[in-house]
Design an enzyme around this catalytic site. Structure first.
Site, mmCIF file in Angstrom:
data_model
loop_
_atom_site.group_PDB
_atom_site.id
_atom_site.type_symbol
_atom_site.label_atom_id
_atom_site.label_comp_id
_atom_site.label_asym_id
_atom_site.label_seq_id
_atom_site.Cartn_x
_atom_site.Cartn_y
_atom_site.Cartn_z
ATOM 1 N N LYS A 84 0.843 -1.193 0.000
ATOM 2 C CA LYS A 84 0.000 0.000 0.000
ATOM 3 C C LYS A 84 0.880 1.246 0.000
ATOM 4 O O LYS A 84 1.768 1.387 0.836
ATOM 5 C CB LYS A 84 -0.907 0.019 1.233
ATOM 6 N N ILE A 85 0.602 2.137 -0.941
ATOM 7 C CA ILE A 85 1.376 3.370 -1.071
ATOM 8 C C ILE A 85 0.404 4.545 -1.179
ATOM 9 O O ILE A 85 -0.444 4.573 -2.075
ATOM 10 C CB ILE A 85 2.292 3.311 -2.310
#
Length: 215
Positions: A84-85
């Protein structure tokens, strides 16, 4: 549409997995902290032993190079890991590099169609519009999901849409109607999805009628 569980509570994940309806898990630093777990890697690997599907784990770095290095490390924890970014200039740069390395990514904290579009073009595997948080400030979170799905379909963008920040069962129904590929839901919402008062009444009435002829 697929259902992911949005939690870092391993007991909840075990219970949900028994139902045969979840195909992935999303976590974030807040969810891990809520469970008072200090070792993110251990949590993700434990979840991987329960759920054979995508498991999102978030990077905490803010600069592109640091994000990329951290993402490479996180992705090595399990073949199931999706990194997740958060959406930002640094995040897009990281996603662009990681996508070329076949590291799966989930663009998170998405609140606009423009953000979703940029994430998809950069190569994000998943895009996560945060429905509940938009609703909290008076916007229609599900309208955003619908807009993203429409644009992605029109231009054949391969990123999948995860309706995130789900607050109640109606969010899940509307996400499905809007064409979201996935809804990631808290355990409490998953349990609420099972329930309906007429089902409870029907089960009770069947049992009562059966007992009446056994006398």
């Amino acid at each position: 549409m697929r259902i992911f569980l949005d939690t870092a509570n391993v007991d909840e994940i075990r219970q949900a997995a028994k139902l045969g309806v979840i195909s992935g898990v999303t976590t974030n630093p807040s969810l891990v902290a809520k469970e008072k777990r200090e070792d993110m890697k251990a949590v993700i690997q434990e979840i991987s032993s329960i759920v054979d599907g995508p498991i999102s784990a978030e990077v905490l770095s803010l600069e592109p190079e640091a994000m990329i290095q951290e993402a490479r490390e996180v992705s090595s924890w399990s073949p199931n890991v999706v990194v997740k970014i958060p959406i930002s200039a640094s995040g897009l740069e990281a996603i662009s590099v990681l996508s070329k390395e076949r590291v799966k990514t989930n663009l998170t904290l998405c609140f606009s169609l423009n953000q979703a579009l940029l994430g998809a073009i950069a190569g994000a595997t998943y895009i996560s519009p945060f429905v509940g948080r938009l609703d909290d400030i008076g916007h229609d979170g599900m309208q955003l999901v619908s807009e993203i799905v429409e644009v992605f379909d029109r231009y054949k963008l391969p990123s999948q849409v995860i309706a995130a920040s789900i607050r109640h069962p109606l969010h899940v129904s509307v996400a499905a109607q809007a064409g979201a590929h996935i809804a990631t839901v808290p355990y409490t919402v998953l349990m609420q999805m099972i329930k309906h008062p007429l089902t409870d009444i029907g089960i009770s009435r069947f049992a009562e009628d059966w007992r009446s002829i056994q006398k």
